[in-house]
Design an enzyme around this catalytic site. Structure first.
Site, PDB file in Angstrom:
ATOM      1  N   SER A  67       0.826  -1.205   0.000  1.00  0.00           N
ATOM      2  CA  SER A  67       0.000   0.000   0.000  1.00  0.00           C
ATOM      3  C   SER A  67       0.863   1.259   0.000  1.00  0.00           C
ATOM      4  O   SER A  67       1.998   1.265   0.461  1.00  0.00           O
ATOM      5  CB  SER A  67      -0.904   0.022   1.236  1.00  0.00           C
ATOM      6  OG  SER A  67      -1.706  -1.134   1.289  1.00  0.00           O
TER       7      SER A  67
HETATM    8  N1  SAH Z   1      -0.336  -4.969   4.008  1.00  0.00           N
HETATM    9  C1  SAH Z   1       0.415  -5.350   2.815  1.00  0.00           C
HETATM   10  C2  SAH Z   1      -0.283  -4.994   1.519  1.00  0.00           C
HETATM   11  C3  SAH Z   1      -1.387  -5.853   1.285  1.00  0.00           C
HETATM   12  S1  SAH Z   1      -2.083  -5.993  -0.313  1.00  0.00           S
HETATM   13  C4  SAH Z   1       1.808  -4.762   2.805  1.00  0.00           C
HETATM   14  O1  SAH Z   1       2.116  -3.981   3.705  1.00  0.00           O
HETATM   15  O2  SAH Z   1       2.585  -5.127   1.935  1.00  0.00           O
HETATM   16  C5  SAH Z   1      -3.380  -7.097   0.157  1.00  0.00           C
HETATM   17  C6  SAH Z   1      -2.939  -8.505   0.438  1.00  0.00           C
HETATM   18  O3  SAH Z   1      -4.083  -9.199   0.879  1.00  0.00           O
HETATM   19  C7  SAH Z   1      -2.408  -9.254  -0.777  1.00  0.00           C
HETATM   20  O4  SAH Z   1      -1.125  -9.732  -0.521  1.00  0.00           O
HETATM   21  C8  SAH Z   1      -3.417 -10.405  -0.950  1.00  0.00           C
HETATM   22  O5  SAH Z   1      -2.833 -11.616  -1.396  1.00  0.00           O
HETATM   23  C9  SAH Z   1      -3.938 -10.541   0.467  1.00  0.00           C
HETATM   24  N2  SAH Z   1      -5.226 -11.218   0.610  1.00  0.00           N
HETATM   25  C10 SAH Z   1      -6.323 -11.142  -0.179  1.00  0.00           C
HETATM   26  N3  SAH Z   1      -7.297 -11.918   0.311  1.00  0.00           N
HETATM   27  C11 SAH Z   1      -6.814 -12.503   1.449  1.00  0.00           C
HETATM   28  C12 SAH Z   1      -7.340 -13.403   2.410  1.00  0.00           C
HETATM   29  N4  SAH Z   1      -8.584 -13.909   2.322  1.00  0.00           N
HETATM   30  N5  SAH Z   1      -6.562 -13.767   3.437  1.00  0.00           N
HETATM   31  C13 SAH Z   1      -5.296 -13.292   3.569  1.00  0.00           C
HETATM   32  N6  SAH Z   1      -4.737 -12.446   2.691  1.00  0.00           N
HETATM   33  C14 SAH Z   1      -5.485 -12.046   1.641  1.00  0.00           C
END
Ligand code: SAH
Length: 222
Positions: free
Chosen positions: A62
Site C-alpha cells: 500500500s
Molecule cells: N499490508 C500489505 C499490503 C497488502 S495488499 C503490505 O504492507 O505489503 C493485500 C494482500 O491481501 C495481498 O497480498 C493479498 O494476497 C492478500 N489477501 C487477499 N485476500 C486474502 C485473504 N482472504 N486472506 C489473507 N490475505 C489475503
C-alpha cells in the site's frame, strides 16, 4: 545498502503529516521501518514514492499514507494484540509491530507469506507472526484481538473477524466492490454495541476467500 532514513523523514513530512496523520507514535513508526526491504529489488529506488508498488503475485504494497492513516484509525496502544489480514510484503505488519505488543498477520498467497515471514525475521521484527491461510477466517485459536486491520477490500466484514474482536476493539477494513472505490470502514466495539464509521474512499486489491470475493484466477488491480 544506502541509509534511507532521510527518505523516510521526507516521506512523513511531505506525504503523511500534511494529509492529517498526527499521531506521533504512528509517525515515528513510519520513520523507523525500512520500506525498501519490503519491495522487490526493481522497485527499491521507488520505495518511498507516494503510491502503491507491485510486490509480485499480482499484489501491491500500500501507499505509505494509507498505511499510516489506517494505523492511526486503529488507535493501537502498546499493550494491544493486532491481527492483520493481507500481510503482503509484511511492511504494514512491521510498522504495526512498533506500536503494539504483537502482530499476527495472515496472507493467502504462499509465496508472499513465506517471503514476508523471512524478511520480518531477518530484520528482527520478533513480535510478528505470519500464517499462510485464508484470513477471512481470522486467526483460529488466537483468542481475541484489540485491533483487526484488513488490507484488502471485501463485500462485507467477515463474521469470523467480528467474532475475534475484543471488547473495546477497533476493526478497520475497506468494504465495497472489487476493482472500484470502496469505503474504509471502522468498527468500534463499545458496551452499547458496535459503532460503524465511514473513513472515506479508498481502492484496495480484493479480499479473496470464504467470506470475501471468489477467486477469479486473474490478477488483482493495482
Ligand atoms: N499490508 C500489505 C499490503 C497488502 S495488499 C503490505 O504492507 O505489503 C493485500 C494482500 O491481501 C495481498 O497480498 C493479498 O494476497 C492478500 N489477501 C487477499 N485476500 C486474502 C485473504 N482472504 N486472506 C489473507 N490475505 C489475503
Amino acid at each position: 545498502m544506502p541509509d534511507r532514513s532521510s527518505d523516510r523523514q521526507l516521506m512523513v513530512a511531505s506525504q503523511i503529516a500534511p494529509r492529517g496523520v498526527a499521531d506521533a507514535r504512528v509517525l515515528d513508526a513510519m520513520r523507523s521501518v525500512p520500506r525498501e526491504e519490503f519491495v522487490p529489488p526493481a522497485q527499491r529506488a521507488d520505495a518511498y514514492a507516494d503510491h502503491p508498488l507491485p510486490i509480485g503475485s499480482g499484489q501491491t504494497i500500500s501507499q505509505p499514507y494509507i498505511v499510516a492513516m489506517m494505523l492511526e484509525a486503529a488507535e493501537i496502544a502498546p499493550e494491544d494484540r493486532v491481527l492483520e489480514i493481507g500481510a503482503g510484503s509484511g511492511y504494514a505488519a512491521a510498522v504495526a509491530s512498533r506500536l503494539a505488543a504483537s502482530v499476527c498477520a495472515v496472507e493467502r498467497i504462499g509465496d508472499l507469506a513465506r517471503a514476508a515471514a523471512g524478511r520480518l525475521a531477518r530484520l528482527g521484527y520478533g513480535n510478528v507472526e505470519v500464517r499462510h491461510d485464508d484470513g477471512t477466517g481470522g486467526w483460529p485459536g488466537g483468542g481475541s484481538f484489540d485491533v483487526i486491520l484488513v488490507a484488502a477490500a471485501g463485500p462485507e466484514i467477515p463474521a469470523p473477524l467480528l467474532a475475534q474482536l475484543a471488547p473495546g476493539g477497533r476493526l478497520v477494513m475497506p468494504v465495497g466492490p472489487r476493482g472500484e472505490a470502496q469505503r474504509l470502514t471502522r468498527i468500534r466495539r463499545t458496551p452499547e454495541g458496535d459503532r460503524h464509521e465511514d473513513l472515506g474512499a479508498v481502492v484496495f486489491v480484493p479480499l479473496i476467500g470464504a467470506a470475501g470475493y471468489a477467486d477469479d484466477g486473474g490478477s488483482a488491480p493495482g
